[in-house]
Design a protein around this motif. Structure first.
Motif, PDB file in Angstrom:
ATOM      1  N   GLY A  88       4.920   8.375 -18.255  1.00  0.00           N
ATOM      2  CA  GLY A  88       3.980   7.608 -19.062  1.00  0.00           C
ATOM      3  C   GLY A  88       3.377   6.433 -18.317  1.00  0.00           C
ATOM      4  N   GLN A  89       4.221   5.716 -17.586  1.00  0.00           N
ATOM      5  CA  GLN A  89       3.769   4.551 -16.840  1.00  0.00           C
ATOM      6  C   GLN A  89       4.649   4.377 -15.622  1.00  0.00           C
ATOM      7  OE1 GLN A  89       3.523   0.897 -19.107  1.00  0.00           O
ATOM      8  NE2 GLN A  89       3.874  -0.369 -17.290  1.00  0.00           N
ATOM      9  N   VAL A  90       4.050   4.089 -14.495  1.00  0.00           N
ATOM     10  CA  VAL A  90       4.803   3.764 -13.286  1.00  0.00           C
ATOM     11  C   VAL A  90       4.313   2.418 -12.778  1.00  0.00           C
ATOM     12  CG1 VAL A  90       3.223   5.111 -11.834  1.00  0.00           C
ATOM     13  CG2 VAL A  90       5.489   4.513 -10.970  1.00  0.00           C
ATOM     14  N   SER A  91       5.260   1.525 -12.483  1.00  0.00           N
ATOM     15  CA  SER A  91       4.916   0.164 -12.072  1.00  0.00           C
ATOM     16  C   SER A  91       5.777  -0.246 -10.888  1.00  0.00           C
ATOM     17  CB  SER A  91       5.134  -0.815 -13.222  1.00  0.00           C
ATOM     18  OG  SER A  91       4.383  -0.456 -14.365  1.00  0.00           O
ATOM     19  N   LEU A  92       5.310  -1.266 -10.178  1.00  0.00           N
ATOM     20  CA  LEU A  92       6.043  -1.816  -9.049  1.00  0.00           C
ATOM     21  C   LEU A  92       6.723  -3.113  -9.470  1.00  0.00           C
ATOM     22  CD1 LEU A  92       3.555  -1.417  -6.065  1.00  0.00           C
ATOM     23  CD2 LEU A  92       5.108   0.276  -7.046  1.00  0.00           C
ATOM     24  N   ARG A  93       7.923  -3.338  -8.937  1.00  0.00           N
ATOM     25  CA  ARG A  93       8.610  -4.610  -9.104  1.00  0.00           C
ATOM     26  C   ARG A  93       8.924  -5.177  -7.733  1.00  0.00           C
ATOM     27  NH1 ARG A  93      12.784  -2.513 -13.722  1.00  0.00           N
ATOM     28  NH2 ARG A  93      11.553  -3.076 -15.551  1.00  0.00           N
ATOM     29  N   GLY A  94       8.839  -6.501  -7.637  1.00  0.00           N
ATOM     30  CA  GLY A  94       9.155  -7.159  -6.385  1.00  0.00           C
ATOM     31  C   GLY A  94       7.974  -7.255  -5.445  1.00  0.00           C
ATOM     32  N   ILE A  95       6.788  -6.911  -5.938  1.00  0.00           N
ATOM     33  CA  ILE A  95       5.566  -6.976  -5.131  1.00  0.00           C
ATOM     34  C   ILE A  95       4.497  -7.665  -5.947  1.00  0.00           C
ATOM     35  CG2 ILE A  95       3.672  -5.615  -4.152  1.00  0.00           C
ATOM     36  CD1 ILE A  95       5.621  -3.635  -3.140  1.00  0.00           C
ATOM     37  N   ASP A  96       3.825  -8.615  -5.339  1.00  0.00           N
ATOM     38  CA  ASP A  96       2.726  -9.297  -6.006  1.00  0.00           C
ATOM     39  C   ASP A  96       1.484  -8.424  -5.936  1.00  0.00           C
ATOM     40  OD1 ASP A  96       4.274 -11.536  -6.562  1.00  0.00           O
ATOM     41  OD2 ASP A  96       3.807 -12.452  -4.617  1.00  0.00           O
ATOM     42  N   TYR A  97       0.823  -8.278  -7.082  1.00  0.00           N
ATOM     43  CA  TYR A  97      -0.420  -7.501  -7.112  1.00  0.00           C
ATOM     44  C   TYR A  97      -1.588  -8.407  -6.742  1.00  0.00           C
ATOM     45  CZ  TYR A  97       1.852  -3.542  -9.338  1.00  0.00           C
ATOM     46  OH  TYR A  97       2.644  -2.465  -9.602  1.00  0.00           O
ATOM     47  N   GLU A 109       0.825  -1.199   0.000  1.00  0.00           N
ATOM     48  CA  GLU A 109       0.000   0.000   0.000  1.00  0.00           C
ATOM     49  C   GLU A 109       0.866   1.257   0.000  1.00  0.00           C
ATOM     50  OE1 GLU A 109      -0.469  -2.667   1.897  1.00  0.00           O
ATOM     51  OE2 GLU A 109      -2.252  -3.380   0.807  1.00  0.00           O
ATOM     52  N   GLU A 110       1.958   1.233   0.753  1.00  0.00           N
ATOM     53  CA  GLU A 110       2.862   2.383   0.764  1.00  0.00           C
ATOM     54  C   GLU A 110       3.535   2.574  -0.593  1.00  0.00           C
ATOM     55  OE1 GLU A 110       4.467   2.662   5.350  1.00  0.00           O
ATOM     56  OE2 GLU A 110       5.051   0.896   4.163  1.00  0.00           O
ATOM     57  N   MET A 111       3.953   1.461  -1.198  1.00  0.00           N
ATOM     58  CA  MET A 111       4.586   1.537  -2.518  1.00  0.00           C
ATOM     59  C   MET A 111       3.613   2.081  -3.565  1.00  0.00           C
ATOM     60  SD  MET A 111       7.821   0.371  -2.439  1.00  0.00           S
ATOM     61  CE  MET A 111       8.245  -0.423  -3.987  1.00  0.00           C
ATOM     62  N   LEU A 112       2.365   1.652  -3.501  1.00  0.00           N
ATOM     63  CA  LEU A 112       1.366   2.166  -4.432  1.00  0.00           C
ATOM     64  C   LEU A 112       1.145   3.659  -4.225  1.00  0.00           C
ATOM     65  CD1 LEU A 112      -1.210  -0.780  -4.305  1.00  0.00           C
ATOM     66  CD2 LEU A 112       0.179  -0.105  -6.277  1.00  0.00           C
ATOM     67  N   GLY A 113       1.232   4.094  -2.965  1.00  0.00           N
ATOM     68  CA  GLY A 113       1.112   5.519  -2.672  1.00  0.00           C
ATOM     69  C   GLY A 113       2.256   6.312  -3.280  1.00  0.00           C
ATOM     70  N   PHE A 114       3.482   5.781  -3.199  1.00  0.00           N
ATOM     71  CA  PHE A 114       4.631   6.446  -3.822  1.00  0.00           C
ATOM     72  C   PHE A 114       4.443   6.519  -5.343  1.00  0.00           C
ATOM     73  CE2 PHE A 114       7.362   4.553  -0.178  1.00  0.00           C
ATOM     74  CZ  PHE A 114       6.952   5.560   0.682  1.00  0.00           C
ATOM     75  N   ALA A 115       3.956   5.420  -5.913  1.00  0.00           N
ATOM     76  CA  ALA A 115       3.721   5.383  -7.361  1.00  0.00           C
ATOM     77  C   ALA A 115       2.726   6.463  -7.773  1.00  0.00           C
ATOM     78  CB  ALA A 115       3.232   4.005  -7.780  1.00  0.00           C
ATOM     79  N   ASP A 116       1.690   6.662  -6.975  1.00  0.00           N
ATOM     80  CA  ASP A 116       0.684   7.677  -7.289  1.00  0.00           C
ATOM     81  C   ASP A 116       1.284   9.078  -7.324  1.00  0.00           C
ATOM     82  OD1 ASP A 116      -1.342   5.819  -7.533  1.00  0.00           O
ATOM     83  OD2 ASP A 116      -2.073   6.077  -5.477  1.00  0.00           O
ATOM     84  N   LEU A 117       2.314   9.320  -6.501  1.00  0.00           N
ATOM     85  CA  LEU A 117       2.933  10.648  -6.462  1.00  0.00           C
ATOM     86  C   LEU A 117       3.715  10.949  -7.740  1.00  0.00           C
ATOM     87  CD1 LEU A 117       4.269  10.638  -2.783  1.00  0.00           C
ATOM     88  CD2 LEU A 117       2.285  11.873  -3.668  1.00  0.00           C
ATOM     89  N   VAL A 118       4.237   9.897  -8.375  1.00  0.00           N
ATOM     90  CA  VAL A 118       5.046  10.076  -9.584  1.00  0.00           C
ATOM     91  C   VAL A 118       4.190   9.995 -10.850  1.00  0.00           C
ATOM     92  CG1 VAL A 118       7.057   9.219 -10.849  1.00  0.00           C
ATOM     93  CG2 VAL A 118       7.006   9.056  -8.363  1.00  0.00           C
ATOM     94  N   ARG A 119       3.079   9.299 -10.779  1.00  0.00           N
ATOM     95  CA  ARG A 119       2.290   8.967 -11.967  1.00  0.00           C
ATOM     96  C   ARG A 119       1.908  10.168 -12.833  1.00  0.00           C
ATOM     97  NH1 ARG A 119      -0.590   5.495  -9.705  1.00  0.00           N
ATOM     98  NH2 ARG A 119       0.478   3.662 -10.561  1.00  0.00           N
ATOM     99  N   PRO A 120       1.592  11.337 -12.277  1.00  0.00           N
ATOM    100  CA  PRO A 120       1.212  12.459 -13.151  1.00  0.00           C
ATOM    101  C   PRO A 120       2.325  12.927 -14.085  1.00  0.00           C
ATOM    102  CG  PRO A 120       0.491  12.856 -10.887  1.00  0.00           C
ATOM    103  CD  PRO A 120       1.395  11.665 -10.853  1.00  0.00           C
ATOM    104  N   TYR A 121       3.558  12.525 -13.821  1.00  0.00           N
ATOM    105  CA  TYR A 121       4.701  13.045 -14.568  1.00  0.00           C
ATOM    106  C   TYR A 121       5.272  12.080 -15.607  1.00  0.00           C
ATOM    107  CZ  TYR A 121       4.607  16.363 -10.706  1.00  0.00           C
ATOM    108  OH  TYR A 121       4.216  17.307  -9.780  1.00  0.00           O
TER     109      TYR A 121
END
Length: 232
Positions: free
Chosen positions: A223-232, A209-221
């Motif tokens: 093309g695509q932001v993704s997580l590695r090392g975490i199962d969705y 959940e914290e990693m997804l929150g970090f991703a949301d902060l970068v996403r507006p800038y």
């Protein structure tokens, strides 16, 4: 080339390719969370010769599509260009992993058409980059130059950050987003403690959940932001 490791097959390290990964010895950073700490100085004790590596590549020529060159920091190798040319002569694509601290070499390799893909680490936001990279006093203009070149160049690339509890906060990602604005792909990699971590027992991972929150902060800038090392 100081070749300190060889992963014979990977489906993850080089997007879209069946590849092998070659690990070079030596690095100019000392990231405390580094999971290849045995490669930081002179590399592993059981180095591979170039002859051994190319013998392997010849044998796997019909299976492999590419070679990922990582480290350590590959751009420290004085004969990196010659090595890449030999790999490409086999019809194999080349991906380079780098910390971006040698922008002139990175530009030269890209402009000569020798790299098919670049993955550059973004260690943290600019204001405490040296701390996270374990290299106080580093010249941030060199990192900036590599980022700007990849953003404006024609070589496919990605930026990526290994996210470590104890080194990163949400503020890092609020600042990283504008810094890499326009990047087509940015990856947040989850730190994992291992026996090879340079400074073990201090750092830990963030929750999904914290990693997804970090991703949301970068996403507006980007093309695509993704997580590695975490199962969705």
């Amino acid at each position: 080339m100081k070749i300190s490791g060889l992963q014979k097959t990977t489906l993850l390290d080089f997007p879209g390719h069946v590849a092998c990964t070659i690990f070079t010895g030596g690095c100019n950073f000392r990231c405390p969370f580094c999971h290849n700490s045995d490669l930081l100085d002179n590399g592993a004790d059981d180095d591979y010769t170039e002859e051994e590596v190319f013998e392997f590549l010849h044998k796997r020529k019909g299976v492999l599509e590419g070679v990922c060159i990582t480290g350590g920091e590959p751009t420290l190798q004085p004969d990196l260009e010659d090595f890449i040319r030999k790999v490409r002569e086999l019809g194999l694509a080349v991906k380079l992993d780098t910390n971006g601290y040698k922008p002139e070499l990175l530009k030269d390799l890209c402009q000569k058409g020798l790299l098919d893909y670049v993955a550059m680490d973004i260690k943290a936001s600019r204001d405490h980059y040296g701390e996270v990279a374990g290299a106080p006093g580093l010249n941030m203009e060199l990192v900036d130059e590599s980022i700007a070149f990849l953003l404006s160049g024609n070589t496919p690339y990605e930026f990526r950050t290994t996210v470590v509890r104890g080194l990163h906060t949400a503020e890092d990602f609020r600042k990283i987003g504008p810094w890499i604005k326009g990047c087509p792909g940015y990856y947040l990699q989850c730190f994992t403690e291992s026996g090879q971590v340079l400074v073990p027992g201090i750092y830990s991972d963030f929750t999904k959940e914290e990693m997804l929150g970090f991703a949301d902060l970068v996403r507006p800038y980007v093309g695509q932001v993704s997580l590695r090392g975490i199962d969705y």
